[in-house]
Design a protein around this motif. Structure first.
Motif, mmCIF file in Angstrom:
data_model
loop_
_atom_site.group_PDB
_atom_site.id
_atom_site.type_symbol
_atom_site.label_atom_id
_atom_site.label_comp_id
_atom_site.label_asym_id
_atom_site.label_seq_id
_atom_site.Cartn_x
_atom_site.Cartn_y
_atom_site.Cartn_z
ATOM 1 N N LEU A 119 0.833 -1.211 0.000
ATOM 2 C CA LEU A 119 0.000 0.000 0.000
ATOM 3 C C LEU A 119 0.866 1.259 0.000
ATOM 4 O O LEU A 119 0.456 2.308 -0.504
ATOM 5 N N GLY A 120 2.037 1.132 0.601
ATOM 6 C CA GLY A 120 2.882 2.314 0.764
ATOM 7 C C GLY A 120 2.309 3.248 1.813
ATOM 8 O O GLY A 120 2.506 4.457 1.785
ATOM 9 N N LEU A 121 1.540 2.672 2.756
ATOM 10 C CA LEU A 121 0.931 3.464 3.835
ATOM 11 C C LEU A 121 1.285 2.794 5.148
ATOM 12 O O LEU A 121 1.185 1.581 5.263
ATOM 13 N N ASP A 122 1.666 3.557 6.104
ATOM 14 C CA ASP A 122 2.035 2.972 7.381
ATOM 15 C C ASP A 122 1.552 3.882 8.501
ATOM 16 O O ASP A 122 2.007 5.008 8.594
ATOM 17 N N PRO A 123 0.630 3.467 9.341
ATOM 18 C CA PRO A 123 -0.023 2.159 9.358
ATOM 19 C C PRO A 123 -1.273 2.140 8.476
ATOM 20 O O PRO A 123 -1.713 3.177 7.980
ATOM 21 N N ALA A 124 -1.860 0.917 8.342
ATOM 22 C CA ALA A 124 -3.208 0.810 7.771
ATOM 23 C C ALA A 124 -4.190 1.223 8.874
ATOM 24 O O ALA A 124 -3.829 1.260 10.051
ATOM 25 N N ASP A 125 -5.418 1.530 8.503
ATOM 26 C CA ASP A 125 -6.413 1.860 9.540
ATOM 27 C C ASP A 125 -7.075 0.607 10.084
ATOM 28 O O ASP A 125 -7.406 0.538 11.268
ATOM 29 N N LEU A 126 -7.280 -0.356 9.196
ATOM 30 C CA LEU A 126 -7.958 -1.594 9.613
ATOM 31 C C LEU A 126 -7.429 -2.745 8.767
ATOM 32 O O LEU A 126 -7.378 -2.635 7.540
ATOM 33 N N ILE A 127 -7.027 -3.813 9.411
ATOM 34 C CA ILE A 127 -6.672 -5.036 8.679
ATOM 35 C C ILE A 127 -7.587 -6.147 9.187
ATOM 36 O O ILE A 127 -7.753 -6.320 10.397
ATOM 37 N N VAL A 128 -8.202 -6.863 8.250
ATOM 38 C CA VAL A 128 -9.101 -7.949 8.635
ATOM 39 C C VAL A 128 -8.603 -9.282 8.076
ATOM 40 O O VAL A 128 -7.911 -9.310 7.060
ATOM 41 N N ILE A 129 -8.990 -10.369 8.734
ATOM 42 C CA ILE A 129 -8.740 -11.710 8.186
ATOM 43 C C ILE A 129 -9.783 -11.904 7.080
ATOM 44 O O ILE A 129 -10.986 -11.796 7.336
ATOM 45 N N HIS A 130 -9.328 -12.165 5.863
ATOM 46 C CA HIS A 130 -10.236 -12.178 4.693
ATOM 47 C C HIS A 130 -11.381 -13.185 4.837
ATOM 48 O O HIS A 130 -12.503 -12.928 4.454
ATOM 49 N N ARG A 131 -11.034 -14.351 5.336
ATOM 50 C CA ARG A 131 -12.056 -15.378 5.568
ATOM 51 C C ARG A 131 -11.505 -16.370 6.586
ATOM 52 O O ARG A 131 -10.282 -16.474 6.736
ATOM 53 N N PRO A 132 -12.380 -17.074 7.282
ATOM 54 C CA PRO A 132 -11.866 -18.043 8.268
ATOM 55 C C PRO A 132 -11.152 -19.192 7.568
ATOM 56 O O PRO A 132 -11.450 -19.493 6.412
ATOM 57 N N PRO A 133 -10.215 -19.838 8.270
ATOM 58 C CA PRO A 133 -9.561 -21.008 7.669
ATOM 59 C C PRO A 133 -10.552 -22.157 7.532
ATOM 60 O O PRO A 133 -11.674 -22.070 8.040
ATOM 61 N N GLU A 134 -10.117 -23.231 6.872
ATOM 62 C CA GLU A 134 -11.044 -24.354 6.633
ATOM 63 C C GLU A 134 -11.599 -24.928 7.926
ATOM 64 O O GLU A 134 -12.761 -25.293 8.009
ATOM 65 N N ALA A 135 -10.741 -25.011 8.950
ATOM 66 C CA ALA A 135 -11.215 -25.545 10.230
ATOM 67 C C ALA A 135 -11.009 -24.518 11.334
ATOM 68 O O ALA A 135 -9.979 -23.841 11.374
ATOM 69 N N GLY A 136 -12.000 -24.393 12.189
ATOM 70 C CA GLY A 136 -11.865 -23.504 13.347
ATOM 71 C C GLY A 136 -11.977 -22.040 12.962
ATOM 72 O O GLY A 136 -12.353 -21.681 11.850
ATOM 73 N N ALA A 137 -11.618 -21.192 13.941
ATOM 74 C CA ALA A 137 -11.795 -19.753 13.729
ATOM 75 C C ALA A 137 -10.490 -19.067 13.366
ATOM 76 O O ALA A 137 -10.494 -17.893 13.009
ATOM 77 N N GLY A 138 -9.370 -19.802 13.457
ATOM 78 C CA GLY A 138 -8.099 -19.168 13.135
ATOM 79 C C GLY A 138 -7.576 -18.308 14.279
ATOM 80 O O GLY A 138 -7.217 -17.152 14.071
ATOM 81 N N VAL A 139 -7.510 -18.906 15.465
ATOM 82 C CA VAL A 139 -7.053 -18.144 16.633
ATOM 83 C C VAL A 139 -5.598 -17.675 16.429
ATOM 84 O O VAL A 139 -5.227 -16.554 16.798
ATOM 85 N N GLY A 140 -4.793 -18.527 15.770
ATOM 86 C CA GLY A 140 -3.392 -18.155 15.499
ATOM 87 C C GLY A 140 -3.322 -16.930 14.584
ATOM 88 O O GLY A 140 -2.488 -16.032 14.784
ATOM 89 N N LEU A 141 -4.202 -16.911 13.590
ATOM 90 C CA LEU A 141 -4.258 -15.763 12.669
ATOM 91 C C LEU A 141 -4.630 -14.496 13.429
ATOM 92 O O LEU A 141 -4.061 -13.429 13.227
ATOM 93 N N TRP A 142 -5.634 -14.658 14.289
ATOM 94 C CA TRP A 142 -6.125 -13.517 15.067
ATOM 95 C C TRP A 142 -5.019 -12.987 15.977
ATOM 96 O O TRP A 142 -4.799 -11.788 16.080
ATOM 97 N N GLN A 143 -4.274 -13.920 16.609
ATOM 98 C CA GLN A 143 -3.164 -13.499 17.476
ATOM 99 C C GLN A 143 -2.126 -12.746 16.646
ATOM 100 O O GLN A 143 -1.550 -11.753 17.101
ATOM 101 N N GLY A 144 -1.922 -13.208 15.400
ATOM 102 C CA GLY A 144 -0.971 -12.521 14.506
ATOM 103 C C GLY A 144 -1.403 -11.082 14.255
ATOM 104 O O GLY A 144 -0.577 -10.160 14.221
ATOM 105 N N LEU A 145 -2.711 -10.878 14.087
ATOM 106 C CA LEU A 145 -3.200 -9.508 13.851
ATOM 107 C C LEU A 145 -3.123 -8.667 15.129
ATOM 108 O O LEU A 145 -2.854 -7.471 15.078
ATOM 109 N N ILE A 146 -3.357 -9.324 16.266
ATOM 110 C CA ILE A 146 -3.227 -8.601 17.543
ATOM 111 C C ILE A 146 -1.778 -8.097 17.674
ATOM 112 O O ILE A 146 -1.520 -6.935 18.020
#
Ligand SMILES: NC(=O)c1ccc[n+]([C@@H]2O[C@H](COP(=O)([O-])OP(=O)(O)OC[C@H]3O[C@@H](n4cnc5c(N)ncnc54)[C@H](OP(=O)(O)O)[C@@H]3O)[C@@H](O)[C@H]2O)c1
Length: 268
Positions: free
Chosen positions: A93-120
């Motif tokens: 983007l060439g922008l730092d920071p972004a205003d909002l980053i979202v997980i595009h879609r949940p993984p095949e199984a579960g809610a993706g807690v690891g992904l969420w922790q990565g965004l945290i």
């Protein structure tokens, strides 16, 4: 309400009440984004996998609108390391920071807690001001909250009078999560619906304007895409009228779990 009105996220920050999307922007995407911002829109949605991220960054920079007035949303994919990906997205983007980053879609199984922790972690490092999810069910959001104690700021999901769920909206409201509505114009597939056209005629508005107004009156934040500048301009015309309760009821009655992407929407 005005184009630069905002809703308050559960983190206390403000987010514009309407946004322009960039998936499928064809010719001169940077120019379309810049023009949208000059016209008064303040939020732009993109994703690493749309191929439009660098044009969004370019459009934001050339618009002349102060960066602090803009709100840029991007996404990480479900099969990535979310923290690493957040670095890549803001670089592209060439922008730092972004205003909002979202997980595009949940993984095949579960809610993706690891992904969420990565965004945290990405938020803590200052790569983005807010974090959220997209295409998540209530159960998956609940799992993220239970496992991390961190509530997403938004859930970005497909949403229009032809396909929505009161149960989902109530759940999100209960947690202070803002519903960002994508494909809010049904990919233009339902703009010819006779019932919608009749309501539009009553207000001297267009079907697209009625769909967007239906969202903002419920505290839902629509994201629409428009390649054409005249569409961007037309979609600005939603702030000078109010839907009467009987017309809201008629719009609510259009629900048939329609998905612009094919098949039926399920929010479970
Ligand atoms: N998180 C996700 O999984 C996800 C999925 C899908 C989309 N999204 C985001 O949401 C954005 C919007 O959704 P979308 O692109 O799927 O569909 P959309 O906004 O429902 O529909 C886009 C179509 O509507 C037309 N349009 C716009 N304004 C109009 C008007 N006033 N009158 C008549 N037609 C009008 C556009 O035409 P022109 O282009 O010719 O102007 C385009 O053909 C995307 O760009 C993307 O940023 C997110």
């Amino acid at each position: 309400m005005r184009p630069d009105s905002t809703v308050t996220l559960n983190t206390g920050r403000e987010m514009p009440i309407i946004g322009v999307g960039s998936w499928g922007l064809k010719e001169k995407p940077a120019e379309v984004i810049a023009e949208a911002l000059r016209m008064g829109y303040r939020m732009v949605d993109t994703s690493g996998d749309y191929g439009t991220q660098k044009y969004v960054g370019e459009g934001v920079r050339k618009s002349g609108v102060p960066r602090e007035e803009e709100f840029v949303v991007t996404k990480v994919e479900e099969d990535e390391d979310a923290h690493e990906s957040a670095h890549r997205q803001i670089q592209e983007l060439g922008l730092d920071p972004a205003d909002l980053i979202v997980i595009h879609r949940p993984p095949e199984a579960g809610a993706g807690v690891g992904l969420w922790q990565g965004l945290i972690d990405a938020r803590e490092e200052g790569l983005t001001r807010d974090i959220g999810v997209s295409n998540y069910t209530q159960e998956q959001i609940q799992e993220l909250i239970d496992e991390t104690g961190v509530v997403p700021a938004v859930n970005q999901i497909e949403w229009s009078p032809f396909g929505y769920s009161d149960e989902m909206l109530n759940f999100l409201n209960k947690h202070g999560i803002i519903l960002q509505a994508y494909s809010s114009l049904t990919h233009a597939k339902r703009l010819d619906d006779a019932r919608l056209k009749a309501i539009a005629a009553k207000y001297g508005k267009t079907p697209a304007q009625i769909l967007l107004r239906w969202d903002i009156e419920r505290g839902v934040v629509p994201i629409f895409k428009a390649n054409r500048i005249e569409h961007l301009r037309e979609n600005m015309g939603i702030f000078d009228f109010e839907l009467e309760p009987m017309d809201v009821e008629k719009l609510n009655a259009l629900n048939e779990h329609f998905s612009a992407l094919g098949g039926k929407i399920s929010y479970n």
